[in-house]
Design a protein around this motif. Structure first.
Motif, PDB file in Angstrom:
ATOM      1  N   LYS A   1       0.751  -1.176  -0.024  1.00  0.00           N
ATOM      2  CA  LYS A   1       0.013   0.063  -0.076  1.00  0.00           C
ATOM      3  C   LYS A   1       0.919   1.356   0.092  1.00  0.00           C
ATOM      4  CE  LYS A   1      -2.811   1.984   3.346  1.00  0.00           C
ATOM      5  NZ  LYS A   1      -3.593   1.863   4.305  1.00  0.00           N
ATOM      6  N   SER A   2       2.142   1.164   0.559  1.00  0.00           N
ATOM      7  CA  SER A   2       2.817   2.395   0.768  1.00  0.00           C
ATOM      8  C   SER A   2       3.361   2.625  -0.666  1.00  0.00           C
ATOM      9  CB  SER A   2       4.159   2.400   1.666  1.00  0.00           C
ATOM     10  OG  SER A   2       5.092   1.306   1.328  1.00  0.00           O
ATOM     11  N   VAL A   3       3.604   1.599  -1.514  1.00  0.00           N
ATOM     12  CA  VAL A   3       4.045   1.773  -2.847  1.00  0.00           C
ATOM     13  C   VAL A   3       3.140   2.178  -3.835  1.00  0.00           C
ATOM     14  CG1 VAL A   3       5.447   0.524  -4.663  1.00  0.00           C
ATOM     15  CG2 VAL A   3       6.147   0.277  -2.294  1.00  0.00           C
ATOM     16  N   PHE A   4       2.199   1.433  -3.794  1.00  0.00           N
ATOM     17  CA  PHE A   4       0.884   1.608  -4.918  1.00  0.00           C
ATOM     18  C   PHE A   4       0.065   2.731  -4.479  1.00  0.00           C
ATOM     19  CE2 PHE A   4       2.003  -2.933  -5.734  1.00  0.00           C
ATOM     20  CZ  PHE A   4       2.295  -2.622  -7.031  1.00  0.00           C
ATOM     21  N   GLY A   5      -0.048   3.012  -3.179  1.00  0.00           N
ATOM     22  CA  GLY A   5      -1.265   3.932  -2.685  1.00  0.00           C
ATOM     23  C   GLY A   5      -2.366   3.208  -2.513  1.00  0.00           C
ATOM     24  N   GLY A   6      -3.671   4.086  -2.424  1.00  0.00           N
ATOM     25  CA  GLY A   6      -4.756   3.546  -2.226  1.00  0.00           C
ATOM     26  C   GLY A   6      -5.161   3.008  -0.653  1.00  0.00           C
ATOM     27  N   GLU A   7      -6.278   2.539  -0.777  1.00  0.00           N
ATOM     28  CA  GLU A   7      -6.846   1.916   0.610  1.00  0.00           C
ATOM     29  C   GLU A   7      -7.378   0.420   0.566  1.00  0.00           C
ATOM     30  OE1 GLU A   7      -6.587   3.580   3.354  1.00  0.00           O
ATOM     31  OE2 GLU A   7      -5.664   5.298   2.464  1.00  0.00           O
ATOM     32  N   PHE A   8      -7.153  -0.350   1.365  1.00  0.00           N
ATOM     33  CA  PHE A   8      -7.481  -1.837   1.404  1.00  0.00           C
ATOM     34  C   PHE A   8      -8.951  -1.671   1.322  1.00  0.00           C
ATOM     35  CE2 PHE A   8      -3.861  -2.125   4.533  1.00  0.00           C
ATOM     36  CZ  PHE A   8      -3.114  -2.717   3.500  1.00  0.00           C
ATOM     37  N   ALA A   9      -9.709  -2.388   0.356  1.00  0.00           N
ATOM     38  CA  ALA A   9     -11.175  -2.737   0.013  1.00  0.00           C
ATOM     39  C   ALA A   9     -11.697  -3.490   1.153  1.00  0.00           C
ATOM     40  CB  ALA A   9     -11.360  -3.262  -1.388  1.00  0.00           C
ATOM     41  N   ASN A  10     -10.952  -4.471   1.664  1.00  0.00           N
ATOM     42  CA  ASN A  10     -11.372  -5.476   2.910  1.00  0.00           C
ATOM     43  C   ASN A  10     -10.400  -6.081   3.443  1.00  0.00           C
ATOM     44  OD1 ASN A  10     -12.914  -7.189   3.912  1.00  0.00           O
ATOM     45  ND2 ASN A  10     -13.792  -8.233   1.948  1.00  0.00           N
ATOM     46  N   ILE A  11     -10.314  -6.448   4.905  1.00  0.00           N
ATOM     47  CA  ILE A  11      -9.412  -6.785   5.721  1.00  0.00           C
ATOM     48  C   ILE A  11     -10.369  -7.841   6.583  1.00  0.00           C
ATOM     49  CG2 ILE A  11      -7.743  -6.772   7.644  1.00  0.00           C
ATOM     50  CD1 ILE A  11      -7.047  -3.971   6.613  1.00  0.00           C
ATOM     51  N   VAL A  12     -10.121  -9.295   6.529  1.00  0.00           N
ATOM     52  CA  VAL A  12     -11.121 -10.073   7.402  1.00  0.00           C
ATOM     53  C   VAL A  12      -9.828 -10.992   8.121  1.00  0.00           C
ATOM     54  CG1 VAL A  12     -12.512 -12.030   7.548  1.00  0.00           C
ATOM     55  CG2 VAL A  12     -12.790  -9.977   5.732  1.00  0.00           C
ATOM     56  N   ARG A  13     -10.057 -10.776   9.463  1.00  0.00           N
ATOM     57  CA  ARG A  13      -9.204 -11.816  10.139  1.00  0.00           C
ATOM     58  C   ARG A  13      -9.768 -13.108  10.543  1.00  0.00           C
ATOM     59  NH1 ARG A  13      -5.178  -8.574  11.394  1.00  0.00           N
ATOM     60  NH2 ARG A  13      -5.598  -6.097  11.465  1.00  0.00           N
ATOM     61  N   PHE A  14      -8.920 -14.000  10.974  1.00  0.00           N
ATOM     62  CA  PHE A  14      -9.655 -15.264  11.170  1.00  0.00           C
ATOM     63  C   PHE A  14     -10.784 -15.272  12.225  1.00  0.00           C
ATOM     64  CE2 PHE A  14      -6.014 -16.952   8.646  1.00  0.00           C
ATOM     65  CZ  PHE A  14      -6.619 -17.770   7.958  1.00  0.00           C
ATOM     66  N   LYS A  15     -10.534 -14.322  13.221  1.00  0.00           N
ATOM     67  CA  LYS A  15     -11.316 -14.274  14.613  1.00  0.00           C
ATOM     68  C   LYS A  15     -12.627 -13.605  13.946  1.00  0.00           C
ATOM     69  CE  LYS A  15      -9.873  -9.686  15.816  1.00  0.00           C
ATOM     70  NZ  LYS A  15      -9.148  -8.922  17.096  1.00  0.00           N
ATOM     71  N   ASP A  16     -12.963 -13.124  12.842  1.00  0.00           N
ATOM     72  CA  ASP A  16     -14.032 -12.600  12.352  1.00  0.00           C
ATOM     73  C   ASP A  16     -14.790 -13.626  11.709  1.00  0.00           C
ATOM     74  OD1 ASP A  16     -13.150  -9.954  12.850  1.00  0.00           O
ATOM     75  OD2 ASP A  16     -12.286  -9.807  10.818  1.00  0.00           O
ATOM     76  N   LEU A  17     -14.522 -14.809  11.558  1.00  0.00           N
ATOM     77  CA  LEU A  17     -15.107 -15.931  11.059  1.00  0.00           C
ATOM     78  C   LEU A  17     -15.283 -17.076  12.185  1.00  0.00           C
ATOM     79  CD1 LEU A  17     -13.338 -16.333   7.729  1.00  0.00           C
ATOM     80  CD2 LEU A  17     -15.627 -15.189   8.225  1.00  0.00           C
ATOM     81  N   ARG A  18     -14.904 -16.883  13.406  1.00  0.00           N
ATOM     82  CA  ARG A  18     -14.927 -17.880  14.500  1.00  0.00           C
ATOM     83  C   ARG A  18     -16.313 -18.320  14.390  1.00  0.00           C
ATOM     84  NH1 ARG A  18     -12.323 -15.703  19.026  1.00  0.00           N
ATOM     85  NH2 ARG A  18     -10.440 -16.810  18.243  1.00  0.00           N
ATOM     86  N   SER A  19     -16.814 -19.554  14.759  1.00  0.00           N
ATOM     87  CA  SER A  19     -18.195 -19.910  14.858  1.00  0.00           C
ATOM     88  C   SER A  19     -17.991 -21.582  15.505  1.00  0.00           C
ATOM     89  CB  SER A  19     -18.846 -20.146  13.771  1.00  0.00           C
ATOM     90  OG  SER A  19     -18.322 -20.997  12.880  1.00  0.00           O
ATOM     91  N   ASP A  20     -19.059 -22.091  15.927  1.00  0.00           N
ATOM     92  CA  ASP A  20     -18.906 -23.583  16.335  1.00  0.00           C
ATOM     93  C   ASP A  20     -18.522 -24.313  15.339  1.00  0.00           C
ATOM     94  OD1 ASP A  20     -19.998 -22.497  18.664  1.00  0.00           O
ATOM     95  OD2 ASP A  20     -21.943 -23.173  18.292  1.00  0.00           O
ATOM     96  N   ASP A  21     -18.474 -24.045  14.084  1.00  0.00           N
ATOM     97  CA  ASP A  21     -18.213 -24.989  12.980  1.00  0.00           C
ATOM     98  C   ASP A  21     -16.680 -24.588  12.535  1.00  0.00           C
ATOM     99  OD1 ASP A  21     -20.493 -26.314  12.934  1.00  0.00           O
ATOM    100  OD2 ASP A  21     -21.379 -24.630  11.667  1.00  0.00           O
ATOM    101  N   PHE A  22     -16.237 -23.325  12.892  1.00  0.00           N
ATOM    102  CA  PHE A  22     -14.882 -22.925  12.518  1.00  0.00           C
ATOM    103  C   PHE A  22     -14.135 -22.294  13.643  1.00  0.00           C
ATOM    104  CE2 PHE A  22     -11.925 -19.782  10.589  1.00  0.00           C
ATOM    105  CZ  PHE A  22     -11.348 -20.705   9.591  1.00  0.00           C
ATOM    106  N   HIS A  23     -13.039 -23.234  14.289  1.00  0.00           N
ATOM    107  CA  HIS A  23     -12.297 -23.209  15.412  1.00  0.00           C
ATOM    108  C   HIS A  23     -11.306 -22.337  14.807  1.00  0.00           C
ATOM    109  CE1 HIS A  23     -15.149 -25.271  17.855  1.00  0.00           C
ATOM    110  NE2 HIS A  23     -15.047 -26.310  16.861  1.00  0.00           N
ATOM    111  N   VAL A  24     -10.688 -21.399  15.615  1.00  0.00           N
ATOM    112  CA  VAL A  24      -9.492 -20.710  15.585  1.00  0.00           C
ATOM    113  C   VAL A  24      -8.580 -20.554  16.927  1.00  0.00           C
ATOM    114  CG1 VAL A  24      -8.578 -18.297  14.670  1.00  0.00           C
ATOM    115  CG2 VAL A  24     -10.873 -18.899  14.071  1.00  0.00           C
TER     116      VAL A  24
END
Length: 145
Positions: free
Chosen positions: A22-45
């Motif tokens: 990002k420091s080279v190309f510029g712009g902003e991230f369109a999306n950031i998803v962390r593994f904890k954002d998907l944590r559920s009973d079916d998906f353990h992190v």
């Protein structure tokens, strides 16, 4: 026309690498998803991996550079592979130089950027995260193959 968008796997440093990109190309991230954002009973992190990147996207022109960290249970990504490279088609020599010099900082230059035997301005390197890049400017390219 379809676009081809590269996707990179990292061993836990995707966020660091993408902040660098990002420091080279510029712009902003369109999306950031962390593994904890998907944590559920079916998906353990695992607690030590919850802040790693499950998905990150950086728009670059009409394209998007995407990545994720590979969870430890899936094994490590081979950071020395050489089967693929990300190729950048710059719109000018100045842009080619800026991208080549910015992205190759701290990396290993394989082909210094210069006039190539095939008529384009070309260089190739492996960045400090082990990702291989090619930068090219062809003054004869008019957006069509």
């Amino acid at each position: 026309m379809a676009l081809i968008n590269p996707h990179i796997n990292f061993n836990g440093n995707a966020e660091e690498a993408f902040n660098f990109y990002k420091s080279v190309f510029g712009g902003e991230f369109a999306n950031i998803v962390r593994f904890k954002d998907l944590r559920s009973d079916d998906f353990h992190v695992a607690e030590h991996e919850e802040n790693k990147i499950m998905h990150i996207a950086l728009p670059i022109g009409k394209n998007v550079l995407m990545a994720n960290d590979v969870p430890e249970f899936m094994g490590r990504t081979n950071e020395n592979e050489n089967r693929s490279k990300i190729s950048i088609s710059a719109e000018s020599k100045e842009e080619a130089d800026k991208l080549f010099n910015g992205l190759s900082a701290g990396g290993k230059i394989e082909v210094p950027i210069s006039e190539s035997p095939w008529g384009s301005y070309f260089g190739m390197f492996r960045d400090k995260y082990g990702i291989e890049w090619m930068v090219d400017f062809d003054s004869n390219y008019k957006g069509e193959i």
